[in-house]
Design an enzyme around this catalytic site. Structure first.
Site, PDB file in Angstrom:
ATOM      1  N   MET A 132       0.830  -1.206   0.000  1.00 40.39           N
ATOM      2  CA  MET A 132       0.000   0.000   0.000  1.00 40.39           C
ATOM      3  C   MET A 132       0.863   1.254   0.000  1.00 40.39           C
ATOM      4  SD  MET A 132      -2.957   1.260  -0.070  1.00 40.39           S
ATOM      5  CE  MET A 132      -3.127   3.028  -0.176  1.00 40.39           C
ATOM      6  N   GLU A 174       4.571   0.664  -5.860  1.00 44.66           N
ATOM      7  CA  GLU A 174       4.183   1.553  -4.753  1.00 44.66           C
ATOM      8  C   GLU A 174       4.953   2.865  -4.831  1.00 44.66           C
ATOM      9  OE1 GLU A 174       1.555   0.501  -3.495  1.00 44.66           O
ATOM     10  OE2 GLU A 174       1.799  -1.589  -4.112  1.00 44.66           O
TER      11      GLU A 174
HETATM   12  N1  TRP Z   1      -3.333   0.557  -3.586  1.00 37.21           N
HETATM   13  C1  TRP Z   1      -2.782  -0.751  -3.385  1.00 37.21           C
HETATM   14  C2  TRP Z   1      -1.935  -1.036  -4.606  1.00 37.21           C
HETATM   15  O1  TRP Z   1      -0.867  -0.564  -4.739  1.00 37.21           O
HETATM   16  C3  TRP Z   1      -3.843  -1.792  -3.251  1.00 37.21           C
HETATM   17  C4  TRP Z   1      -4.170  -2.212  -1.874  1.00 37.21           C
HETATM   18  C5  TRP Z   1      -3.315  -2.516  -0.900  1.00 37.21           C
HETATM   19  C6  TRP Z   1      -5.437  -2.470  -1.340  1.00 37.21           C
HETATM   20  N2  TRP Z   1      -3.995  -2.952   0.194  1.00 37.21           N
HETATM   21  C7  TRP Z   1      -5.286  -2.924  -0.041  1.00 37.21           C
HETATM   22  C8  TRP Z   1      -6.692  -2.361  -1.847  1.00 37.21           C
HETATM   23  C9  TRP Z   1      -6.360  -3.276   0.750  1.00 37.21           C
HETATM   24  C10 TRP Z   1      -7.771  -2.708  -1.071  1.00 37.21           C
HETATM   25  C11 TRP Z   1      -7.617  -3.164   0.233  1.00 37.21           C
HETATM   26  O2  TRP Z   1      -2.297  -1.657  -5.519  1.00 37.21           O
HETATM   27 ZN    ZN Z   2      -1.470   0.156  -6.937  1.00 43.13          ZN
END
Ligand code: TRP
Ligand code: ZN
Length: 883
Positions: free
Chosen positions: A270, A305
């Protein structure tokens, strides 16, 4: 059933927020049972929104309110109302105002891993998409961007490291052994990018000097025993930072970049501003614990990321329907980064393989949705291959249409125009149009239309006029809610090959002279004809080069033509793809015979001869050669059949593997020995490529099931210097009748029992074993002391591998595999709905199978749909797949 049917949210209902949050000041008193959060918000009406009401609604879930103050005055019970979904304040002033909310929550009870939770005793957060509302009351939507300051207070001995976004600005000690750190993030952000981490963490530190000479501190935080597994992630980060400077002119913007690895995580990683949180799987690597594939995935996810800092964080999404704005674009960027780090052809083949087997299936199933969905019940269900991978292909097609320079101009304009904003996919496309003076209005259908288009090519050569007439027809099957489709704007890259393998010059009717030997045709109509002039002989068409569009290509091609392309095509992707088509043809032929009751044991000599040529050709890129030897997966073959027959597919594929292994045993052995002898255990690309080819050969050799092949496998297993070699050998052993199988599995477990990620592999190998009796083993493994439904990696390694990487056992005709998955989902939904919904994936494809299997799969879906208190996540998937 649930108490009330969950609500569907529609893109067409989008309304800008009524309130803006200028600043958020958070104060956390961390405690596993009951964490106290004090949030001070500076709010005002959005002047752009005319219709002003005095009611303020904040999102909040599983929170307990302690107090609410408005402009310093404590509100009485009747002045606000807290519910299951949030907090309503009945009357707020017309002028800017301040709100102070105190609430409590229980991180310990949080097994859904959304919001603030504990992973191995460490506090961490996951806020995208709707986790922040499980931390405090807020306007939890991405188009509300604000400045955050965060103070974290916790027991100093248990939580010596306290992290949040931005820069640390103050710290201090308190009574009772507690301490605090205050963090300030200078960039406005939506709350889904908020993060907090607290625990006993070790840190690997490095630095990066940006193109403009700024020094950035880089820190990777892990549990202390993992400190020796951070080197590769750190190197990957530095490579990614440099690459984004060189390829997109993007520099990092804070003085500090932190990554924390946690072992309980729903997804991969994330991109929280300045404080990425990663699944340990995408950080930790040491040559003896991680495979070469793991190393590559880590580099890709670290890049992904990092690239989000510009495509996602500086410019974010207006609403969650626009998810592909950041995800599709960032997938495209991470693919380009990884391609530049190793072999572009190999990377492209791997990406297309994933898209074509998994995303095409999604597009053809009951949960098909456009890259920009129009409605959802649970947004967590829309972090899909369509939004990510097909979204990445859509961005790639734009680059193909405008060229790399035009694409860069469009990106520069995008960063210029929208920095600091929350925007839409349409805004992105408009930048590409404006920077290149082109019209992408028809192209925009790629964002709104679901389903995989089919492209039929029909080349007709006229020797008399030396012309090739290529007729192109496109169509797209109906998908849920979209019965009729419009023709798309499709970039079709192609070349023509002469019989001796030469590229023929391409001159389209109306052109004065021939252009380059690969051309991008613009397909726009349902039916279109392209005429090539001066074609000296009947050519072999190499179509959809580099997989220039995410379509299903249909073209009549003989086995001879495919074998020719497999050896001669100068387009590396198409060369591989021709081999895949050739093997599919062979397998479909075998499947027909198997279904007619035959027991075919021999193979088309054409395929064996082609493989022999391939094995004899010294390849410059050994990993590419390994890919050429790879048989299409059972899932891919299934997707090409009107009714999938998992047993026949498995038998046919095994027949091809065994026959090739037998006929070419000496060639495989020779290559194996040559490359195994040269094995250094090194991690340089050339060494990884060598291992890939070597282990591809080992896989074939293992099919022989002779004392010699057993010996080869067990020796590689015992003497392996890398996890790559060890796992390749163990995989071959597990899928054979090897006499030492139990021994090897046991010694592997004993050696690696402290390494969670390696034990995941141990579960995964056993769960994906294609031999009979696997389900019983998998059931027994669910009772293993190391199995834990609360750890998503473990769930994926056992339940996920069995249901998604073991078609022949999962689809057992008696429905036992389905029933097992049903049981697991029932148990899992009460713990972690997001992961439970993902595990349902395998059951949603029921329409592809015969009556008996259809019924057995539907029985499980119906059973889950009828569960008391079923989550929104699982509810949406079962209801849509039964519709
Ligand atoms: N935005 C994250 C990515 O780089 C996706 C993601 C990570 C996510 N953890 C999550 C989405 C939990 C939903 C729930 O792709
Ligand atoms: Zn992403």
């Amino acid at each position: 059933m649930r108490e009330a049917s969950p609500k569907t949210i529609y893109l067409k209902d989008y309304q800008p927020p009524e309130y803006l949050v200028d600043a958020v000041d958070l104060f956390f008193e961390l405690d596993p049972h009951s964490t106290r959060v004090t949030s001070r918000l500076k709010l005002r009406h959005d002047p752009a929104v005319e219709d002003r009401r005095s009611v303020l609604t904040l999102d909040g879930e599983r929170l307990e309110v302690e107090s609410v103050k408005l402009n310093g005055r404590m509100l009485r019970e009747g002045e606000y109302c807290a519910s299951e979904t949030g907090l309503v304040i009945h009357a707020v002033p017309d002028r800017p105002f301040e709100l102070e909310i105190v609430n409590r929550l229980s991180p310990e009870a949080n097994t859904a891993l959304e919001g603030l939770y504990l992973s191995n005793g460490m506090f961490c957060t996951q806020c995208e998409p709707h986790g922040f509302r499980r931390i405090t009351y807020y306007i939890d939507r991405p188009d509300v961007m604000s400045l955050f300051t965060t103070t974290v207070v916790a027991d100093k001995s248990r939580y010596p490291v306290l992290l949040s976004n931005g820069n640390p600005v103050a710290r201090g000690e308190l009574r009772n052994g507690r301490h605090w750190v205050k963090w300030e993030d200078p960039f406005k952000k939506p709350c889904y990018l908020f993060a907090l981490v607290a625990g006993q963490l070790a840190c690997r530190e490095d630095r990066f000097v940006t193109a403009s000479g700024r020094e950035i501190a880089l820190r990777i935080y892990v549990e202390p025993h993992d400190l020796d597994k951070c080197d590769h992630a750190m190197q990957s980060l530095k490579h990614a930072m440099r690459w984004d400077e060189e390829h997109f002119g993007r520099e990092y913007d804070l003085d500090l970049y932190m990554i924390v690895a946690v072992s309980h995580f729903n997804m991969g990683a994330m991109e929280n501003k300045g404080l990425n949180i990663f699944n340990t799987k995408f950080v930790l690597a040491r040559p003896d614990t991680a495979t070469d594939a793991d190393y590559e995935h880590i580099e890709g996810v670290i890049g992904h990321e990092y690239f989000h800092n510009w495509t996602g964080n500086r410019i974010t999404c207006r609403d969650w329907f626009q998810l592909s704005l950041k995800e599709g674009l960032t997938v495209f960027r991470d693919q380009e980064f990884s391609a530049s780090r190793s072999s572009p052809a190999v990377k492209r083949i791997e990406d297309v393989n994933l898209l074509r087997t998994r995303q095409f299936a999604e597009d053809a199933g009951p949960l098909a949705h456009p890259v920009r969905p129009e409605s959802y019940i649970e947004i967590n269900n829309f972090y899909t291959l369509t939004v990510y991978e097909k979204g990445g292909e859509v961005v790639r097609m734009i680059q193909t249409l405008v060229g790399p320079e035009g694409f860069r101009k469009g990106m520069d304009l995008y960063f210029d125009r929208h920095d600091g904003q929350a925007v839409t996919c349409d805004d992105f496309v408009r930048c590409m149009e404006d920077a290149n003076a082109i019209d992408l209005s028809q192209f925009r259908l790629w964002y709104s239309q679901a389903g995989t288009p089919e492209l039929r090519l029909d080349p007709v050569y006229d020797a008399g006029t030396r012309t090739l007439r290529l007729s192109v027809r496109q169509s797209c099957p109906p998908t849920p809610g979209q019965p009729v489709k419009q023709p798309l704007h499709i970039p079709l890259a192609l070349g023509l090959l002469a019989r001796d393998g030469r590229e023929l010059p391409l001159r389209l009717a109306g052109e004065a002279e021939a252009g380059p030997t690969t051309r991008v045709l613009h397909v726009r109509a349902a039916e279109q004809v392209f005429e090539f002039l001066d074609v000296p002989e009947r050519p072999v068409v190499s179509a959809l080069r580099g997989f220039s569009a995410p379509v299903g290509l249909k073209m009549e091609r003989s086995a001879e033509e495919l074998a020719f392309l497999f050896i001669h095509d100068t387009d590396a992707f198409n060369r591989w793809d021709a081999g895949q088509s050739l093997m599919v043809q062979v397998m479909l032929g075998l499947i027909e015979r198997i279904r007619a009751g035959e027991n075919p044991q021999s193979l088309d000599p054409n395929l064996i001869g082609t493989f022999r040529t391939l094995l004899a050709q010294p390849a410059a890129d050994l990993s590419y050669q390994a890919l050429l030897l790879g048989l299409p997966s059972e899932d891919y073959v299934a997707s090409l059949m009107s009714v999938a027959d998992p047993d026949a597919i498995h038998r046919a594929r095994q027949t091809v593997r065994k026959t090739l292994a037998t006929a070419l045993a000496e060639d495989f052995l020779r290559l194996y020995r040559e490359h195994h002898a040269a094995e250094t255990g090194g991690l340089e690309p050339a060494e990884r490529n060598r291992r890939r080819l070597k282990n591809a050969c080992l896989g074939f050799i293992a099919e022989l099931e002779t004392p010699e092949s057993y010996d080869l496998c067990v020796r590689q297993f015992r003497e392996a210097r890398t996890m790559t070699d060890q796992i390749a050998a163990l995989g071959a052993i597990v899928n054979s009748a090897h006499p030492d199988k139990a021994d090897c599995l046991e010694s592997f477990y004993a050696r690696w029992r402290e390494e969670a990620l390696v034990i995941d592999k141990w579960f995964g190998l056993q769960a994906s074993c294609h031999l009979p009796g696997t389900l019983e083993k998998v059931k027994a493994l669910t009772a293993h002391p190391d199995f834990d439904l609360r750890n998503p990696n473990r769930v994926r390694s056992l339940i996920g591998a069995f249901s998604q990487a073991n078609p022949v056992n999962f689809h057992a005709a008696d429905g036992s595999g389905y029933e097992f998955l049903g049981d697991q989902i029932v148990a899992l939904d009460a713990i972690n709905p997001q992961v439970a919904a993902r595990m349902l994936g395998a059951l949603t494809q029921w329409r592809r199978y015969d009556q008996g299997r259809q019924q057995a799969m539907r029985r499980q879906l119906q059973r889950i749909a009828g569960l008391d208190g079923v989550s929104k996540d699982v509810y949406e998937v079962v209801v849509k797949s039964l519709a």
